[in-house]
Design an enzyme around this catalytic site. Sequence first.
Site, mmCIF file in Angstrom:
data_model
loop_
_atom_site.group_PDB
_atom_site.id
_atom_site.type_symbol
_atom_site.label_atom_id
_atom_site.label_comp_id
_atom_site.label_asym_id
_atom_site.label_seq_id
_atom_site.Cartn_x
_atom_site.Cartn_y
_atom_site.Cartn_z
ATOM 1 C CB CYS A 2 -0.908 -0.002 1.232
ATOM 2 S SG CYS A 2 -0.006 0.105 2.806
ATOM 3 C CB CYS A 30 0.879 4.341 7.963
ATOM 4 S SG CYS A 30 -0.518 4.510 6.834
ATOM 5 C CD GLU A 64 -2.425 0.372 13.332
ATOM 6 O OE1 GLU A 64 -3.525 0.959 13.320
ATOM 7 O OE2 GLU A 64 -2.047 -0.388 12.415
ATOM 8 C CB CYS A 99 -6.381 1.762 6.645
ATOM 9 S SG CYS A 99 -5.216 1.671 5.287
ATOM 10 C CB SER A 158 -3.209 -7.506 11.729
ATOM 11 O OG SER A 158 -4.591 -7.463 11.980
ATOM 12 C CG ASN A 159 -2.526 -6.357 5.844
ATOM 13 O OD1 ASN A 159 -2.555 -6.754 4.683
ATOM 14 N ND2 ASN A 159 -1.381 -6.030 6.449
#
Length: 399
Positions: free
Chosen positions: A66, A157, A187, A288, A318-319
Site C-alpha cells: 500500500c 503511516c 500499532e 484505512c 494482521s491485514n
Amino acid sequence: MDTHAFKRSLHHSERYNRRGFGRAEEVAESLEQAYQSGLIGTIRDNGYRLEHGRLNVRLAEAFGFCWGVERAVAMAYETRKHYPSERLWITNEIIHNPSVNDHLREMDVQFIPVEQGVKDFSGVTSGDVVILPAFGATVQEMQLLNERGCHIVDTTCPWVSKVWNTVEKHKKHTFTSIIHGKVKHEETLATSSFAGTYLVVLDLEEAQYVADYILGNGDREDFIKRFAKACSPGFDPDRDLERLGVANQTTMLKSETEEIGRLFERTMLSKYGPTQLNDHFLAFNTICDATQERQDAMFSLVDEPLDLMVVIGGFNSSNTTHLQEIAVSRGIRSFHIDTPERIDVGSNSIEHKPLAADLCREGDFLPEGPVRVGITSGASTPDRAVEEVIEKLMQLSEN
C-alpha cells in the site's frame, strides 16, 4: 502527559524527520530491483489474469504494497543513503514482511533487541539515527529517543497517525477509547499510548461482552480479569464505560470494526436515550482505505470459481491474516505463506500456517488437471514475492 503537545514539540525539532530526505531518485533503482515485478505488471494489464497451460491464475484487483508501506520502505532506504556511516536503528520491523526486514539488516540497520517482551534501548546513544516503523511507536519510546538526543526518522503511516488523533480527541473530551485491535500488536500498543482511558477489544464477541456489561448484564470481577492486560491502568468498568469513542487498529477486518461501532452506538442509545447519545458516544472513521480496498478485492475474488487460494504475507501481519479468514469463510482450500520458499516444487508440497495453528506442510499442493488458483497478498508484501510464487506455480503445472 499531554501527548498532543509533545508531538507538536517533537515535529519542530531539528532532529526529527517525517518527510524524507529528497533522495527518492537515488534509491529508486534499488527499490525497483528488490520489490517490483514486470510479470505482475503484465498480469495487471491483462485483467489480473494469467493462463499458463493447465494453470489459470486470478489475482485480486488490489493487493500488495500500500502507499503507506511504500513510503515507509522508501524512507528507510533514503535514511541509509543520507546517513551512510552513522549507526542506524529501527524500533521494530519496518513492516510485517521478512524479506523487506532482511534487506534492512543487509544495509546494517540494527533492530532494537527485545528481552522477555521488553525492548532494550540501552545500546542507543546520542547522535544515533532511529527509524520509527510504519506501525508507529509508543509516545514513551519517542520521548526516550528524543531525550537521548537521537535523530528520529518517522515513517508512521498517516492512517495510523489519524487514529492517534482520534483517541487524543476522546481523551480531550473525557471519553474512553474502545480500540478494536490485537492488544500486543505494535500499532495498537502505539495507539493506546496516545489514549487516555482505553479498552482493547479483539473481536465482536469481546465487544458484545462489554456491551452486555454496560447494560447491567455482567460480573465486575470477571470483567476485570478478562481485560486485565487490555486496558489503561486503573480501568474501572463501572466508571469508565459511560462515555465511549471507538477507534481501531487500521488493519482489522473492516466489516467487524463497523459492526463493533454500531454495537456500541446501539448500546449507548439503549442506556441513555436519543437525546443524550452524543454525550455518551462518539462516531468514528479510522478505517484505512488500503485495508478496505484489499478486503473488498478479496471478497470479489472468492466469488469466482477457484480450486485453491494462496495468501502471501507475514505470519504476524494482521491485514494478511484477515484476507486468509475471508477465503476460509468461503470454504476455499487456502494457504497462508510468508515467502515463496514455502512452496517446494520438487515434492509438490507447501509449508503454510492455518488460522490459529502452527506451521504445517501439506503434500499434493497443486492438483492434477486444469486448476484455478486465486492469489492475493497483504499490504506489506512486495510484487516480487508474488511473482516468485506464480513462477513456482507455473513450474508445478508443467510437471
